[in-house]
Write an enzyme that holds these catalytic residues in place. Structure first.
Site, short mmCIF file in Angstrom:
data_model
loop_
_atom_site.label_atom_id
_atom_site.label_comp_id
_atom_site.label_asym_id
_atom_site.label_seq_id
_atom_site.Cartn_x
_atom_site.Cartn_y
_atom_site.Cartn_z
N LYS A 181 0.89 -1.14 -0.09
CA LYS A 181 -0.01 0.01 -0.02
C LYS A 181 0.97 1.26 0.00
CE LYS A 181 -1.97 2.60 2.77
NZ LYS A 181 -1.86 4.18 1.96
N GLY A 234 7.12 4.79 8.40
CA GLY A 234 6.38 6.09 8.57
C GLY A 234 6.54 6.78 9.76
N GLU A 256 9.60 1.05 11.08
CA GLU A 256 10.67 2.04 10.97
C GLU A 256 10.06 3.40 10.95
OE1 GLU A 256 12.91 4.65 9.39
OE2 GLU A 256 12.58 3.68 7.63
N CYS A 290 14.51 10.06 6.88
CA CYS A 290 14.38 9.68 8.21
C CYS A 290 15.64 9.89 9.17
CB CYS A 290 13.59 8.22 8.43
SG CYS A 290 14.70 6.80 7.94
N GLU A 391 10.40 16.50 15.50
CA GLU A 391 10.75 16.04 14.32
C GLU A 391 10.45 16.88 13.15
OE1 GLU A 391 11.40 12.11 11.29
OE2 GLU A 391 9.63 12.38 12.39
#
Length: 503
Positions: A181, A234, A256, A290, A391
């Site tokens: 997805k 994500g 992750e 990330c 973040e």
């Protein structure tokens, strides 16, 4: 049919059970080019019937796929790599249009995708189980590594094609089937990639793709009892929701998630090299990586020199059309993320931080449309400010001054995140100590942002569980099965087999 043209744009179907199929939902999701906000395609918004069809297809195909020798599964994957290589430029252009990264970065993503699949294929005959010493006579004890079965890959929007390779390759080579997805912001390259899967001729049901929102389609995939493992890339928020949703069926997870990577520069560091690395590790892909440098922790003794050189280097970055070879940075991927970045900057400035460069959305010409933000450096940032705690995931770099190595370690380990950290120093004692105490999954020592295809990528704390890449990543798609086997001992005297009846 993969897609059809209507209303001046492409419309994409779902790929289920080896066929491109329409959804009964009749709903579509618009995909925008983040550089100009133009709708470039529409993709199917799948419903529960579509999701169930994909799950059942994967379930039907899995046992036969598992029974196939792994080297034969690898042959399918290598054919897929070659098909992608033939369309390298085409896929790079798709990535630029739907995600906003520069063309050079997009080419790199296509290459990474091929590398992920190639590594997976080359691992086909390398993963193995164990033959253990038995407790009893006339006994074999084995640990076999077997696939989970039906797996789901939920992909983030920042590397929409590479993440397919990172998940699908290991899943398939180990005998699992997988449903991908893609994120609803960036599904086009993934859908086009499944056309290659179709052309290569993978058995129906081995790989399926469904599109739609994470809160609906993703939720249905995660909560289904058919799903045995979910691999997610994500945000922390998304990971927490998936963790809860998977609890009822105790579905295996690999998460992750986000990070807040500190970039520590001590007083003995090579400042010029650290500056170059800091810029690369912050502004690559518009800061949407990330493991990006999320904040600099620089020692007081070199803080002024480092900051001056950093600001001068950031001034040289060119923002604009991501297809322009001279451009270093394109737009953000979505308006929501753009608003979040601006909020963090404004909150930090209100608390006393100062903007050394950037700090706003550019205007005029190409910048009047699209999701643009200037490369930004914030100084006088304190550890309790939003820019140092949250973040950012964008082109904003806060600088926090520190007085010691110990202070840097304390700041890093106080964070709820634990994905990666950077350390620049010539003191090997501090390097070794850092690797022992930093509560993160990856440590870069005097090293730019990088990654080896045969290494491992995973986070600690809120940054996730499990991980990907390398042999450890391959292992993540296998579960262990212990086998106890009793056999009849061969009697060399009379040529007969016998069983020890005392047992």
């Amino acid at each position: 049919m993969m897609k059809f043209h209507k209303d001046g744009m492409d419309h994409y179907h779902l790929y289920i059970d080896g066929k491109w199929v329409e959804s009964k939902s009749g709903k579509w999701i618009e995909v925008q080019n983040p550089a100009n906000e133009q709708v470039i395609a529409k993709v199917t918004d799948a419903d529960k019937d579509d999701v169930q069809a994909a799950l059942q297809s994967a379930q039907r195909a899995q046992q036969a796929w598992q029974a196939m020798p792994s080297v034969q599964r690898a042959e399918y994957i290598m054919k897929l790599v070659e098909a992608l290589r033939q369309k390298r430029d085409y896929f790079a252009r798709l990535l630029v249009m739907e995600q906003g990264k520069t063309y050079g970065e997009a080419l790199g993503e296509v290459d990474d995708t091929m590398a992920y699949f190639t590594f997976a294929a080359e691992s086909a005959n390398k993963y193995k189980g164990d033959l253990l010493q038995p407790t009893h006579e006339d006994e074999l004890v084995m640990v076999q590594k077997v696939p989970y079965g039906v797996t789901v890959g939920l992909c983030a929007w920042n590397y929409p094609l590479a993440l397919v390779g990172r998940k699908l390759g290991p899943a398939l080579v180990t005998g699992n089937t997988m449903i991908i997805k893609p994120h609803e912001l960036t599904p086009i390259a993934s859908l086009e990639f499944f056309q290659l899967i179709h052309e290569v001729g993978f058995p129906p049901g081995v790989a399926n793709i469904v599109t739609g929102s994470g809160t609906e389609v993703g939720q249905m995939l995660v909560t289904s009892p058919i799903t045995k493992l979910v691999s997610v890339t994500g945000s922390v928020r998304a990971g927490q929701a998936i963790y809860k949703s998977a609890a009822d069926n105790i579905t295996a997870l690999s998460l992750e998630l986000g990070g807040k990577a500190p970039f520590i520069v001590l007083e003995d560091a090579d400042v010029d090299f650290a500056v170059e690395a800091a810029v690369n590790a912050r502004f690559t892909n518009c800061g949407q990586v990330c493991i990006c440098n999320e904040m600099v922790l620089v020692h007081d003794k070199v803080a002024d020199e480092f900051t001056e050189k950093l600001v001068n280097r950031v001034k040289k970055l060119k923002v604009g059309d991501p297809f322009d070879p001279e451009v270093n940075m394109g737009p953000k991927a979505s308006p929501g993320d753009l608003d979040k970045i601006d909020r963090i900057v404004q909150e930090s400035v209100a608390k006393g931080a100062k903007v050394a460069i950037g700090g706003k959305r550019p205007t005029g010409g190409i910048f009047d449309k699209g999701y643009w933000y200037e490369p930004t450096v914030l100084v006088d940032v304190k550890p309790d400010m939003a820019a140092a705690r949250q973040e950012i995931f964008g082109p904003v770099l806060p600088i926090v001054r520190i007085s010691s190595f110990e202070e840097a370690i304390e700041i890093v380990n106080a964070s709820p995140y634990g994905l990666s950290a950077y350390l620049f120093t010539e003191d090997y004692n501090k390097m070794i100590h850092a690797t022992n105490v930093l509560q993160v999954g990856t440590v870069f020592l005097n090293q730019n942002m990088t990654g080896c295809i045969n290494a491992y990528h995973g986070g600690h704390k809120l940054s996730g569980i499990g991980g990907e890449d390398g042999e450890y990543g391959i292992e993540g798609y296998l579960q262990k099965r212990t086998i106890y086997m009793r056999y009849k001992r061969f009697n060399q005297t009379n040529g007969n087999s016998q069983v020890d009846e005392k047992r």
